[in-house]
Design an enzyme around this catalytic site. Structure first.
Site, PDB file in Angstrom:
ATOM      1  N   ALA A  85      49.349  82.199-101.103  1.00 50.69           N
ATOM      2  CA  ALA A  85      49.236  82.995 -99.954  1.00 50.69           C
ATOM      3  C   ALA A  85      48.461  84.113-100.068  1.00 50.69           C
ATOM      4  O   ALA A  85      47.959  84.519-101.385  1.00 50.69           O
ATOM      5  CB  ALA A  85      50.821  83.594 -99.801  1.00 50.69           C
ATOM      6  N   ASN A 110      59.098  81.734-110.713  1.00 54.32           N
ATOM      7  CA  ASN A 110      58.161  82.542-110.841  1.00 54.32           C
ATOM      8  C   ASN A 110      58.541  83.875-109.880  1.00 54.32           C
ATOM      9  O   ASN A 110      59.421  83.711-108.980  1.00 54.32           O
ATOM     10  CB  ASN A 110      56.905  81.948-110.137  1.00 54.32           C
ATOM     11  CG  ASN A 110      56.929  81.925-108.704  1.00 54.32           C
ATOM     12  OD1 ASN A 110      56.656  82.998-108.146  1.00 54.32           O
ATOM     13  ND2 ASN A 110      57.398  81.081-107.903  1.00 54.32           N
ATOM     14  N   GLY A 113      54.888  87.590-106.863  1.00 55.46           N
ATOM     15  CA  GLY A 113      54.796  88.856-105.973  1.00 55.46           C
ATOM     16  C   GLY A 113      53.407  88.514-105.118  1.00 55.46           C
ATOM     17  O   GLY A 113      52.952  89.729-105.040  1.00 55.46           O
ATOM     18  N   PHE A 114      52.978  87.709-104.666  1.00 52.75           N
ATOM     19  CA  PHE A 114      51.746  87.384-103.799  1.00 52.75           C
ATOM     20  C   PHE A 114      50.596  87.755-104.327  1.00 52.75           C
ATOM     21  O   PHE A 114      49.764  88.823-103.995  1.00 52.75           O
ATOM     22  CB  PHE A 114      51.954  88.012-102.347  1.00 52.75           C
ATOM     23  CG  PHE A 114      52.733  87.428-101.389  1.00 52.75           C
ATOM     24  CD1 PHE A 114      53.157  86.134-101.736  1.00 52.75           C
ATOM     25  CD2 PHE A 114      53.205  87.923-100.015  1.00 52.75           C
ATOM     26  CE1 PHE A 114      53.948  85.495-100.737  1.00 52.75           C
ATOM     27  CE2 PHE A 114      53.964  87.424 -99.187  1.00 52.75           C
ATOM     28  CZ  PHE A 114      54.446  86.095 -99.521  1.00 52.75           C
ATOM     29  N   SER A 172      59.219  84.220 -99.462  1.00 51.80           N
ATOM     30  CA  SER A 172      59.102  84.327-100.899  1.00 51.80           C
ATOM     31  C   SER A 172      60.466  85.427-101.242  1.00 51.80           C
ATOM     32  O   SER A 172      60.579  86.340-100.689  1.00 51.80           O
ATOM     33  CB  SER A 172      58.061  84.994-100.908  1.00 51.80           C
ATOM     34  OG  SER A 172      57.854  85.388-102.487  1.00 51.80           O
ATOM     35  N   ASN A 174      60.139  87.054-103.842  1.00 53.55           N
ATOM     36  CA  ASN A 174      59.435  88.043-104.598  1.00 53.55           C
ATOM     37  C   ASN A 174      58.854  89.481-104.359  1.00 53.55           C
ATOM     38  O   ASN A 174      58.196  89.983-104.824  1.00 53.55           O
ATOM     39  CB  ASN A 174      58.618  87.291-105.670  1.00 53.55           C
ATOM     40  CG  ASN A 174      59.078  85.887-106.474  1.00 53.55           C
ATOM     41  OD1 ASN A 174      60.182  86.220-107.055  1.00 53.55           O
ATOM     42  ND2 ASN A 174      58.474  84.835-106.327  1.00 53.55           N
ATOM     43  N   THR A 175      59.098  89.304-102.807  1.00 56.60           N
ATOM     44  CA  THR A 175      58.431  90.590-102.351  1.00 56.60           C
ATOM     45  C   THR A 175      59.491  91.326-101.660  1.00 56.60           C
ATOM     46  O   THR A 175      60.180  90.492-100.906  1.00 56.60           O
ATOM     47  CB  THR A 175      57.229  90.378-101.260  1.00 56.60           C
ATOM     48  OG1 THR A 175      56.242  89.828-101.836  1.00 56.60           O
ATOM     49  CG2 THR A 175      56.903  91.505-100.524  1.00 56.60           C
ATOM     50  N   LYS A 207      57.597  79.013 -92.737  1.00 56.75           N
ATOM     51  CA  LYS A 207      58.043  78.388 -94.362  1.00 56.75           C
ATOM     52  C   LYS A 207      59.394  79.245 -94.442  1.00 56.75           C
ATOM     53  O   LYS A 207      59.337  80.665 -94.559  1.00 56.75           O
ATOM     54  CB  LYS A 207      57.233  78.814 -95.438  1.00 56.75           C
ATOM     55  CG  LYS A 207      57.685  78.025 -96.710  1.00 56.75           C
ATOM     56  CD  LYS A 207      56.539  77.940 -97.726  1.00 56.75           C
ATOM     57  CE  LYS A 207      56.963  77.124 -98.896  1.00 56.75           C
ATOM     58  NZ  LYS A 207      55.803  76.900 -99.617  1.00 56.75           N
ATOM     59  N   ASN A 236      61.131  77.205 -99.193  1.00 57.11           N
ATOM     60  CA  ASN A 236      60.762  77.742-100.353  1.00 57.11           C
ATOM     61  C   ASN A 236      61.358  77.838-101.657  1.00 57.11           C
ATOM     62  O   ASN A 236      62.593  76.774-101.624  1.00 57.11           O
ATOM     63  CB  ASN A 236      60.582  79.204 -99.969  1.00 57.11           C
ATOM     64  CG  ASN A 236      58.914  80.167-100.673  1.00 57.11           C
ATOM     65  OD1 ASN A 236      58.837  79.843-101.973  1.00 57.11           O
ATOM     66  ND2 ASN A 236      58.483  80.826 -99.710  1.00 57.11           N
ATOM     67  N   THR A 237      61.336  78.510-102.506  1.00 56.79           N
ATOM     68  CA  THR A 237      62.032  78.424-103.859  1.00 56.79           C
ATOM     69  C   THR A 237      63.296  79.127-103.370  1.00 56.79           C
ATOM     70  O   THR A 237      63.617  79.799-102.437  1.00 56.79           O
ATOM     71  CB  THR A 237      61.530  79.186-104.986  1.00 56.79           C
ATOM     72  OG1 THR A 237      61.245  80.707-104.485  1.00 56.79           O
ATOM     73  CG2 THR A 237      60.065  78.604-105.342  1.00 56.79           C
TER      74      THR A 237
END
Length: 346
Positions: A85, A110, A113-114, A172, A174-175, A207, A236-237
């Site tokens: 991304a 993972n 965090g972009f 995501s 992670n953000t 997504k 996504n994950t």
């Protein structure tokens, strides 16, 4: 896989995962990885949101975040590529270590965090590296942005002349609070802003996460159809850790790879029943049988990433060739197989 590929993959597995990832990209750029070129047939050729694909096996976002290896990746056997991304400004991402191999589970966790070089760098690289394989960009937002919805539109505007499609990534884990944008009202506003910025009329995908309940999936399907995007990427994950054996199983971040296959395929099938939009199936694909299962569950195409950690880049061409055999065995072309087993997953 050749002996040299097996040795190279074994060597990479001895390194820190993120360092190994970087070296794999450098090996691609240096021409040290065999590049079989296009893999196609009358059965594999298909269309996705108006794009013609030589085969339905795509590279998921995350492997080539900064569009460093687009040209060689286009010759590895993939039918389409997705980079990113990308965010408006460069972003370091989360502190290292932030990538873990879960070898016992054929998975990865993972929490990047972009991390990326920013859209200016990525757009310039895309401009210099045209290819015959359709390629898209995963759109992201800076974590400290006061207007994340505007970030997605800004990234699209800058890259649009150099890509064939774009994916809005609101899934995501992670953000912080990014997944809040999957709610109906926030999502409607975000997607309308992206569509207004889409002056070239590119196919826009959304997504989504695999951890949504049925009502949330129905809301997303309704908003996506209403706004007029081209399709949905599922998924996504996951934040789930069910059934993992690896000592890294409790690390925070998104889980990808084999344990995600069942969960993501169920979400895919449910979406197929809820919406007429074309779907891209992602999550746990490491074989032709798994790719075929995603297609028969409702996917018009699939993507993979974590499988390359365990099988190398050669896995793309291998899956495409073996998928061709499966289609031949059933007397089908890709488009005819889409959704045949949907009811099995719902």
């Amino acid at each position: 896989m050749s002996l040299s590929e097996r040795l190279g993959l074994a060597a990479l597995r001895r390194l820190d995962p993120e360092r190994a990832h970087g070296l794999a990209l450098r090996a691609l750029r240096a021409g040290l990885v065999p590049l079989p070129g296009p893999v196609t047939s009358s059965r594999l050729r298909t269309t996705l949101a108006g794009m013609t694909l030589s085969n339905p096996i795509g590279l998921a976002a995350g492997f080539d975040k900064n569009a460093e290896a687009v040209r060689p990746l286009a010759r590895t056997g993939f039918g389409f590529l997705e980079v990113g991304a990308a965010t408006p400004r460069p972003q370091e991402g989360n502190p290292r270590p932030r990538l873990y191999r879960l070898t016992e589970d054929h998975a990865a966790i993972n929490r990047f965090g972009f991390n990326n070089a920013g859209i200016e760098v990525i757009a310039r690289r895309l401009e210099r590296t045209r290819s015959a394989v359709p390629r898209g960009l995963n759109l992201g937002a800076n974590k400290d942005s006061p207007d994340r919805a505007a970030d997605f539109a800004a990234v699209l505007r800058r890259a649009a002349p150099f890509i064939d499609f774009a994916t809005v990534n609101v899934s995501s884990p992670n953000t912080e609070k990014l997944r809040d944008l999957q709610g109906a009202e926030a999502l409607r506003g975000l997607l309308n802003g992206v569509m207004e910025a889409n002056e070239r009329g590119l196919p826009i995908f959304l997504k989504i996460a695999p951890d949504l309940d049925d009502q949330a999936l129905a809301d997303i399907a309704g908003v996506a159809t209403e706004v007029g995007i081209a399709g949905i990427v599922a998924t996504n994950t996951t934040l789930s850790r069910e059934g993992l054996r690896s000592p890294y199983r409790d690390q925070t971040g998104g889980l990808s790879g084999a344990p995600l296959f069942e969960r993501s395929t169920r979400v895919l099938a449910k979406l197929s029943a809820l919406s007429p939009l074309p779907l891209i199936g992602v999550g746990g694909v490491s074989s032709a049988a798994e790719a075929y299962a995603k297609i028969r569950a409702g996917a018009s195409a699939v993507q993979l990433y974590t499988a390359m950690v365990y099988h190398g880049v050669a896995i793309a061409a291998q899956i495409a060739r073996e998928l061709d055999d499966l289609l031949l065995q059933d007397g089908l072309i890709t488009a005819q197989a889409v959704g045949l087993d949907r009811d099995r997953w719902t």
